[in-house]
Design an enzyme around this catalytic site. Structure first.
Site, short mmCIF file in Angstrom:
data_model
loop_
_atom_site.label_atom_id
_atom_site.label_comp_id
_atom_site.label_asym_id
_atom_site.label_seq_id
_atom_site.Cartn_x
_atom_site.Cartn_y
_atom_site.Cartn_z
N ASP A 13 50.83 -12.82 -3.99
CA ASP A 13 51.67 -12.47 -4.72
C ASP A 13 51.64 -12.51 -6.17
O ASP A 13 52.56 -12.51 -6.63
CB ASP A 13 53.10 -13.53 -4.03
CG ASP A 13 52.77 -13.74 -2.68
OD1 ASP A 13 53.28 -12.66 -1.90
OD2 ASP A 13 53.10 -14.65 -2.27
N HIS A 41 53.22 -6.32 -0.57
CA HIS A 41 53.76 -5.38 -2.60
C HIS A 41 54.42 -4.61 -2.41
O HIS A 41 54.39 -3.66 -1.67
CB HIS A 41 52.46 -5.81 -2.73
CG HIS A 41 51.12 -4.43 -2.42
ND1 HIS A 41 50.27 -5.62 -1.50
CD2 HIS A 41 51.10 -3.26 -2.98
CE1 HIS A 41 49.47 -3.68 -1.48
NE2 HIS A 41 49.67 -2.54 -1.82
#
Length: 430
Positions: A13, A41
């Site tokens: 992340d 993402h």
């Protein structure tokens, strides 16, 4: 000219999607080399938001070739759903611009069910998986009983392969007092997938070797982060694949010498999803504020991310295990306005100072961070596109990070928009 590997330098992340998209403009080919559809993402392009999980970021650039390598575990239904969603957003995806390794391992419904059964069996043994079948699929790959994409090209060979697979999985099902899987149903599902998937099938190692010899630029896109590596991460709270940079070679069939530059991505602070050690975690209002500002929720799962100060010890460790040449520092703007910022520069373990995270789970839980306090800044860094746009104290923070991790900052990201990026060193020209 260098081929470039992009890896997460923390627990995932970190903003890899934006950086890969930004770099893909200069690449000819973008390749996924490990993981599955468990690590999503988000990309924002011209105000349009795109959410990717399994597909390489290069699919958003129609002139680029995107490739899914053999190191990935591939869910056929998740793939078709993601392609359909992006096509509905106007993204052109076809075998002309996307190829999939013929020897990629398939994720089947039985993998997802087993993942969920294990994760939900006991809170004491849960490790925080996404329950998407990633781990069980890798288990079958290593156990030499997996179904691979190439198997769909010769349906007559599938029945004995399915029987071998179910000899393992149905034994587990009986242990859970659940009905066994039906081989005929699995064969029917795979037969239906074959015409939809086989047009994308490719001998990827050969394709990439040809392109490399033609002088094409290759961008290898990692998923998750190096601290989730099954060997070098915070085991057992890791993913089921190798996420370090070396996997770019193994997961595509390219030799290690084809990689010229390794770019690590890290946030200006630290986050983690799920269980596992997190030395700099903030369980107070500051941690909550960082999470709110950074919108720290999982793209795929919506799970809230744990937040903490930047851990230079962990990033320095990742720089070593991945052979990182330069870092892309993201989300610097989230730290705007803090009076002071803490950075972890070492650990105390049982009364002794150490300079790395120990491998043992018990020792990991006992480490205490040693912090260095850095003065914050009040001026905004959001949307900055040059060093001149940054407050002096923010620049000092970046320079101190470089010193502590022993690696230069090659890129600096100041918003989700691809244009809001400060280039220090172009990885393709390093």
């Amino acid at each position: 000219m260098a081929n470039v590997v992009v890896v997460g330098a923390q627990w995932g992340d970190e903003g890899k999607g934006k950086i890969v998209d930004w770099l893909s403009e200069q690449a000819d080919i973008v390749v996924r080399f490990q993981g599955g559809h468990n690590a999503g993402h988000t990309l924002v392009i011209n105000g349009q938001t795109y959410k990717l999980a399994l597909l390489p970021s290069g699919v958003l650039r129609p002139s680029k070739l995107s490739v899914i390598g053999n190191g990935v575990v591939f869910d056929p239904q998740a793939f078709l759903d993601e392609v359909k969603k992006l096509q509905d957003q106007g993204v052109a995806i076809s075998p002309d611009n996307l190829r999939i390794a013929e020897n990629v391992t398939l994720i089947l419904p039985l993998h997802r069910e087993l993942d969920a059964l294990r994760e939900n069996a006991s809170k004491a043994t849960a490790i925080g998986t996404t329950q998407r079948g990633i781990g069980p699929a890798y288990e079958d790959k290593v156990g030499r009983r997996a179904i691979r994409l190439m198997d769909l090209a010769d349906l007559a060979t599938l029945p004995p392969k399915i029987d071998r697979l179910l000899a393992h999985h149905n034994a587990l099902r009986r242990g859970f007092s659940l009905p066994e899987f039906d081989a005929g149903k699995i064969l029917q599902e795979l037969t239906a997938f074959a015409p939809k998937l086989l047009p994308y099938a490719e001998t990827v190692w050969r394709l990439l070797d040809i392109k490399r010899r033609e002088g094409k630029r290759i961008l290898f896109e990692g998923a998750q982060g190096a601290l989730l590596d099954v060997d070098h991460g915070t085991y057992p709270y890791v993913t089921s694949s190798n996420t370090v940079a070396a996997q770019a070679a193994t997961g595509t069939g390219m030799g290690p010498s084809t990689v010229g530059y390794v770019l690590g991505i890290c946030k200006a602070y630290t986050t983690r999803v799920g269980q596992g050690p997190f030395p700099t975690e903030l369980t107070n209002e500051i941690g909550e504020e960082i999470g709110r500002r950074g919108k720290e929720f999982g793209v795929n799962t919506g799970r809230k991310r744990r937040c903490g100060w930047f851990d230079a010890v962990l990033v320095r460790q990742t720089v070593r295990t991945c052979g990182i040449h330069g870092l892309a520092l993201t989300k610097l703007d989230i730290l705007d306005g803090f009076d002071s910022i803490e950075v972890c520069v070492g650990y105390m373990l049982d009364g002794k100072e150490i300079d790395h995270l120990p491998a043992g789970e018990g020792a990991q839980s006992r480490v205490e961070p040693i912090y260095e306090t850095i003065e914050g800044w009040k001026e905004p860094t959001a949307n900055a596109r040059s060093w001149a746009d940054l407050p002096a104290q923010a620049i000092k923070y970046v320079r101190r990070v470089e010193e502590l991790v022993g690696c230069p900052i090659a890129l600096l990201s100041t918003s989700p928009e691809r244009e809001d990026t400060i280039l220090v060193q172009n990885p393709f020209e390093a």
